[in-house]
Design a protein around this motif. Sequence first.
Motif, mmCIF file in Angstrom:
data_model
loop_
_atom_site.group_PDB
_atom_site.id
_atom_site.type_symbol
_atom_site.label_atom_id
_atom_site.label_comp_id
_atom_site.label_asym_id
_atom_site.label_seq_id
_atom_site.Cartn_x
_atom_site.Cartn_y
_atom_site.Cartn_z
ATOM 1 N N GLU A 127 -47.375 -67.701 -73.517
ATOM 2 C CA GLU A 127 -47.204 -68.787 -72.553
ATOM 3 C C GLU A 127 -47.723 -68.388 -71.175
ATOM 4 O O GLU A 127 -48.369 -69.179 -70.492
ATOM 5 C CB GLU A 127 -45.738 -69.190 -72.454
ATOM 6 C CG GLU A 127 -45.520 -70.351 -71.500
ATOM 7 C CD GLU A 127 -44.061 -70.690 -71.313
ATOM 8 O OE1 GLU A 127 -43.790 -71.542 -70.442
ATOM 9 O OE2 GLU A 127 -43.214 -70.118 -71.997
ATOM 10 N N GLU A 177 -44.103 -64.687 -77.612
ATOM 11 C CA GLU A 177 -44.125 -66.068 -77.144
ATOM 12 C C GLU A 177 -44.201 -66.138 -75.628
ATOM 13 O O GLU A 177 -44.912 -66.972 -75.064
ATOM 14 C CB GLU A 177 -42.892 -66.815 -77.644
ATOM 15 C CG GLU A 177 -42.874 -67.058 -79.134
ATOM 16 C CD GLU A 177 -41.551 -67.591 -79.619
ATOM 17 O OE1 GLU A 177 -40.508 -67.325 -78.975
ATOM 18 O OE2 GLU A 177 -41.548 -68.276 -80.661
ATOM 19 N N ARG A 187 -36.619 -66.486 -76.719
ATOM 20 C CA ARG A 187 -38.003 -66.463 -77.164
ATOM 21 C C ARG A 187 -38.407 -65.012 -77.332
ATOM 22 O O ARG A 187 -37.910 -64.131 -76.639
ATOM 23 C CB ARG A 187 -38.922 -67.124 -76.130
ATOM 24 C CG ARG A 187 -38.640 -68.583 -75.938
ATOM 25 C CD ARG A 187 -39.620 -69.213 -74.992
ATOM 26 N NE ARG A 187 -39.546 -68.535 -73.697
ATOM 27 C CZ ARG A 187 -40.466 -68.642 -72.751
ATOM 28 N NH1 ARG A 187 -41.513 -69.377 -72.933
ATOM 29 N NH2 ARG A 187 -40.324 -68.011 -71.610
#
Length: 62
Positions: free
Chosen positions: A40, A36, A32
């Motif tokens: 998150e 990202e 990722r």
Amino acid sequence: MADIINLRAAKKARQRAEARAQGDANAAKFGRTKAERTLEAAQSDKARQSLDAHKREDGPQK
């Protein structure tokens, strides 16, 4: 006439190429981007804070 090659070096080069291919496949499958990961983390932090804000305060335990 064929060129003389070092079999040990050829074997190591082949193994490095295979390991690189496996690593690229894993990066595509599991990797990722930093954006990202930070998104998150921010979303989970906000959800945790929201959940903590809605906790009920019970009276003293008997």
